[in-house]
Design a protein around this motif. Structure first.
Motif, PDB file in Angstrom:
ATOM      1  N   VAL A 132       0.848  -1.193   0.000  1.00 50.96           N
ATOM      2  CA  VAL A 132       0.000   0.000   0.000  1.00 50.96           C
ATOM      3  C   VAL A 132       0.885   1.245   0.000  1.00 50.96           C
ATOM      4  CG1 VAL A 132      -1.881   1.238   1.158  1.00 50.96           C
ATOM      5  CG2 VAL A 132      -1.720  -1.259   1.371  1.00 50.96           C
ATOM      6  N   VAL A 133       0.496   2.237  -0.792  1.00 53.09           N
ATOM      7  CA  VAL A 133       1.115   3.560  -0.764  1.00 53.09           C
ATOM      8  C   VAL A 133       0.005   4.575  -0.550  1.00 53.09           C
ATOM      9  CG1 VAL A 133       2.179   5.359  -2.187  1.00 53.09           C
ATOM     10  CG2 VAL A 133       3.184   3.079  -2.111  1.00 53.09           C
ATOM     11  N   SER A 134       0.198   5.480   0.399  1.00 52.47           N
ATOM     12  CA  SER A 134      -0.806   6.519   0.646  1.00 52.47           C
ATOM     13  C   SER A 134      -0.218   7.889   0.377  1.00 52.47           C
ATOM     14  CB  SER A 134      -1.331   6.443   2.084  1.00 52.47           C
ATOM     15  OG  SER A 134      -0.288   6.680   3.026  1.00 52.47           O
ATOM     16  N   PHE A 135      -1.111   8.809  -0.020  1.00 48.62           N
ATOM     17  CA  PHE A 135      -0.689  10.175  -0.332  1.00 48.62           C
ATOM     18  C   PHE A 135      -1.484  11.179   0.485  1.00 48.62           C
ATOM     19  CE2 PHE A 135       0.427   7.887  -4.295  1.00 48.62           C
ATOM     20  CZ  PHE A 135       1.783   8.195  -4.340  1.00 48.62           C
ATOM     21  N   HIS A 136      -0.807  12.269   0.854  1.00 48.11           N
ATOM     22  CA  HIS A 136      -1.395  13.361   1.628  1.00 48.11           C
ATOM     23  C   HIS A 136      -1.259  14.632   0.813  1.00 48.11           C
ATOM     24  CE1 HIS A 136      -3.180  13.794   5.529  1.00 48.11           C
ATOM     25  NE2 HIS A 136      -2.410  14.801   5.895  1.00 48.11           N
ATOM     26  N   SER A 158      -5.888  10.822   1.238  1.00 47.24           N
ATOM     27  CA  SER A 158      -6.761  11.495   2.206  1.00 47.24           C
ATOM     28  C   SER A 158      -7.656  12.530   1.546  1.00 47.24           C
ATOM     29  CB  SER A 158      -5.921  12.200   3.278  1.00 47.24           C
ATOM     30  OG  SER A 158      -5.134  11.270   3.992  1.00 47.24           O
ATOM     31  N   ALA A 159      -8.900  12.590   2.017  1.00 46.08           N
ATOM     32  CA  ALA A 159      -9.858  13.610   1.605  1.00 46.08           C
ATOM     33  C   ALA A 159     -10.476  14.226   2.851  1.00 46.08           C
ATOM     34  CB  ALA A 159     -10.947  13.013   0.725  1.00 46.08           C
ATOM     35  N   THR A 160     -10.622  15.537   2.866  1.00 48.72           N
ATOM     36  CA  THR A 160     -11.241  16.216   4.007  1.00 48.72           C
ATOM     37  C   THR A 160     -12.629  16.737   3.676  1.00 48.72           C
ATOM     38  OG1 THR A 160     -10.322  18.411   3.489  1.00 48.72           O
ATOM     39  CG2 THR A 160      -8.936  16.908   4.787  1.00 48.72           C
ATOM     40  N   THR A 161     -13.042  16.602   2.425  1.00 49.23           N
ATOM     41  CA  THR A 161     -14.389  16.986   1.991  1.00 49.23           C
ATOM     42  C   THR A 161     -14.894  15.944   1.000  1.00 49.23           C
ATOM     43  OG1 THR A 161     -13.629  18.276   0.082  1.00 49.23           O
ATOM     44  CG2 THR A 161     -13.821  19.453   2.189  1.00 49.23           C
ATOM     45  N   VAL A 162     -16.185  15.951   0.760  1.00 58.75           N
ATOM     46  CA  VAL A 162     -16.751  15.036  -0.228  1.00 58.75           C
ATOM     47  C   VAL A 162     -16.177  15.341  -1.612  1.00 58.75           C
ATOM     48  CG1 VAL A 162     -18.873  14.298  -1.380  1.00 58.75           C
ATOM     49  CG2 VAL A 162     -18.862  14.689   1.093  1.00 58.75           C
ATOM     50  N   GLY A 185      -2.595  16.282  13.637  1.00 57.94           N
ATOM     51  CA  GLY A 185      -1.602  16.442  12.580  1.00 57.94           C
ATOM     52  C   GLY A 185      -2.139  17.214  11.395  1.00 57.94           C
ATOM     53  N   HIS A 186      -1.379  17.172  10.306  1.00 58.92           N
ATOM     54  CA  HIS A 186      -1.721  17.978   9.139  1.00 58.92           C
ATOM     55  C   HIS A 186      -3.017  17.542   8.473  1.00 58.92           C
ATOM     56  CE1 HIS A 186       2.572  19.264   9.229  1.00 58.92           C
ATOM     57  NE2 HIS A 186       2.022  20.395   8.843  1.00 58.92           N
ATOM     58  N   ARG A 187      -3.848  18.525   8.156  1.00 59.89           N
ATOM     59  CA  ARG A 187      -5.026  18.247   7.361  1.00 59.89           C
ATOM     60  C   ARG A 187      -4.579  17.759   5.983  1.00 59.89           C
ATOM     61  NH1 ARG A 187      -8.532  16.847   9.586  1.00 59.89           N
ATOM     62  NH2 ARG A 187     -10.130  17.520   8.124  1.00 59.89           N
ATOM     63  N   GLY A 188      -5.363  16.864   5.389  1.00 54.60           N
ATOM     64  CA  GLY A 188      -5.021  16.371   4.059  1.00 54.60           C
ATOM     65  C   GLY A 188      -5.651  17.182   2.949  1.00 54.60           C
ATOM     66  N   ASN A 189      -6.181  18.359   3.273  1.00 56.76           N
ATOM     67  CA  ASN A 189      -6.904  19.157   2.284  1.00 56.76           C
ATOM     68  C   ASN A 189      -6.026  19.559   1.108  1.00 56.76           C
ATOM     69  OD1 ASN A 189      -5.801  20.942   4.542  1.00 56.76           O
ATOM     70  ND2 ASN A 189      -6.235  22.466   2.962  1.00 56.76           N
TER      71      ASN A 189
END
Length: 353
Positions: A132-136, A158-162, A185-189
C-alpha cells in the motif's frame, strides 16, 4: 463483538484487522510499523521524516521485522517559491519572542525539508513494492503515479471533503481516507484551504461512502473500539488511527510532548498553521494562543517552522513547549499508554472477521 460485513479493505490489503496506524512523521518508528502489521493491522511508514536514502534504510528495517503488508506514506505538496518579504514579515511578528528569549541577532536555520513525492521516492517504491502507498495533500503528477501503479501496489489518499473524495476516486485510487476535522496532525486538504468548511468524521464518512464506489477509511477522533464500531456503522470499511499510537511504547515522542499528550483534555487542541504553514491540529500552547492559532502571516508549507526553531530550542531547554508543535487529535484524552500491538488488537475488539 460485531462482525465485519464489509471485507473490502481486509481483502484489498491482505490484512486481518480493519485498523490502519496513521503515518506520523517524527513520531512513527519502524518498530511501530512492524508491531501493528504483525498484530494484523496495517502499519504505516511516513516518508515525511526521511530523505529517499533514509526511507530505503527504514524499509530495510521494517522488511527484516515483518513480511506482513505495510503502507508507505508520501506528501504531494508543491514546494513554494522563495518569498523573502513574507519570511521577513513572519520574523517581525516573532521578534518580541526573540527579544524575550535573548535571541536578538540570531538567524533562523534553513527551512525544514519536507520533500514531496518525486522520482527518487518513486524509485524506492519500485524497489520495495510495498503493498500500500498513501498520499497526503492530493496525488502526485500522473507520470509518478503511474510508476507506483505499475508496481502493483494499492493507492490510497486522504480527503477532508466530499469533493476531494470524488476527485480522488475519479483518478483511480483504490480507497479513500475520509479525514474528519477531529484528526490530529496535518489536514489532508488540497482542493480548499478554507478551514471553516472542514467536516467532522461522523458527518463526513457516510457522505463520502455515498459519493464514491471505492472503500472508505474513517479517520479522526477514533481512539478505542467504540469509535471503530461507530465508523463501521457509518459505512467505513476500516479506520485510520493516529493520536492513540503516540501513547505506545514504540512511538518516538519527546518527554515534553508526551507530558502534553498525557495532560491534554478533549478541548485542548486547535487547528494551526503557525508551525509549518499548513493547517494541522495540535495541543494549544503559548504561541498558538497569542499569534494564532490560524494566521495569514506564516509563509508557505513547509517553511514557516524555520523562524520558530530558535524559539523552540531555547524554550525546550528550559522545559517549556511554548513553541513546539504538539500534534494531537480531539480524542487525545481517551488514549492510554500501551504497546502498538495491544492497541491494534483493542481497537479491533469490536470488529472480528
Amino acid at each position: 463483538m460485531t462482525t465485519v460485513t464489509d471485507r473490502r479493505i481486509l481483502d484489498l490489503f491482505g490484512i486481518d484487522l480493519p485498523v490502519i496506524q496513521a503515518p506520523m512523521a517524527g513520531s512513527t518508528t519502524p518498530a511501530m510499523v512492524v508491531a501493528v502489521s504483525e498484530a494484523g493491522g496495517l502499519g504505516s511508514l511516513p516518508s515525511g521524516q526521511y530523505t529517499a536514502p533514509q526511507l530505503r534504510e527504514a524499509l530495510e528495517v521494517v522488511r527484516r521485522g515483518t513480511d506482513r503488508p505495510i503502507n508507505v506514506n508520501f506528501f504531494c505538496h508543491t514546494p513554494p517559491a522563495d518569498d523573502p518579504a513574507r519570511q521577513a514579515g513572519w520574523l517581525e511578528r516573532l521578534a518580541p519572542y526573540y527579544r524575550e528569549a535573548g535571541l536578538e541577532g540570531v538567524s533562523p536555520p534553513a527551512a525544514a525539508a519536507r520533500s514531496p513525492f518525486d522520482a527518487a521516492f518513486a524509485a524506492v517504491v519500485e524497489e520495495f513494492r510495498p503493498p500500500v502507498v498513501s498520499f497526503h495533500f492530493g496525488l502526485p503528477a500522473p507520470d509518478l503515479l503511474d510508476r507506483v501503479r505499475r508496481t502493483g501496489t494499492k493507492v490510497i489518499a486522504s480527503a477532508t471533503t466530499v469533493r476531494e473524495a470524488v476527485w480522488l476516486a475519479g483518478r483511480g485510487v483504490d480507497a479513500v481516507i475520509a479525514m474528519g476535522a477531529e484528526a490530529g496532525g496535518h489536514r489532508g486538504n488540497f482542493l480548499t484551504h478554507d478551514m471553516s468548511t472542514q467536516v467532522g468524521t461522523i458527518a463526513l464518512v457516510p457522505q463520502v461512502v455515498d459519493a464514491v464506489d471505492v472503500p472508505v477509511i474513517a479517520a479522526g477522533g477514533i481512539a478505542d473500539a467504540r469509535g471503530v464500531a461507530a465508523a463501521m456503522a457509518l459505512g467505513a470499511s476500516a479506520v485510520q488511527v493516529g493520536t492513540a499510537y503516540l501513547f505506545t511504547e514504540e512511538a518516538n515522542v519527546a518527554p515534553l510532548y508526551r507530558a502534553a499528550l498525557e495532560q491534554a483534555a478533549g478541548d485542548d487542541t486547535a487547528l494551526t498553521n503557525l508551525f509549518t504553514g499548513r493547517p494541522a491540529r495540535g495541543i494549544l500552547n503559548r504561541v498558538m494562543r497569542e499569534v494564532g492559532p490560524l494566521s495569514e502571516l506564516p509563509p508557505e508549507f513547509p517553511t514557516a517552522g524555520a523562524a520558530l526553531a530558535p524559539l523552540r530550542q531555547r524554550a525546550e531547554a528550559r522545559g517549556s513547549a511554548d513553541f513546539t508543535n504538539l500534534w494531537a487529535g480531539q480524542a487525545v484524552a481517551m488514549s492510554r499508554v500501551t504497546s502498538a500491538a495491544e492497541l491494534t488488537r483493542r481497537l479491533a475488539g469490536a470488529t472480528t472477521a
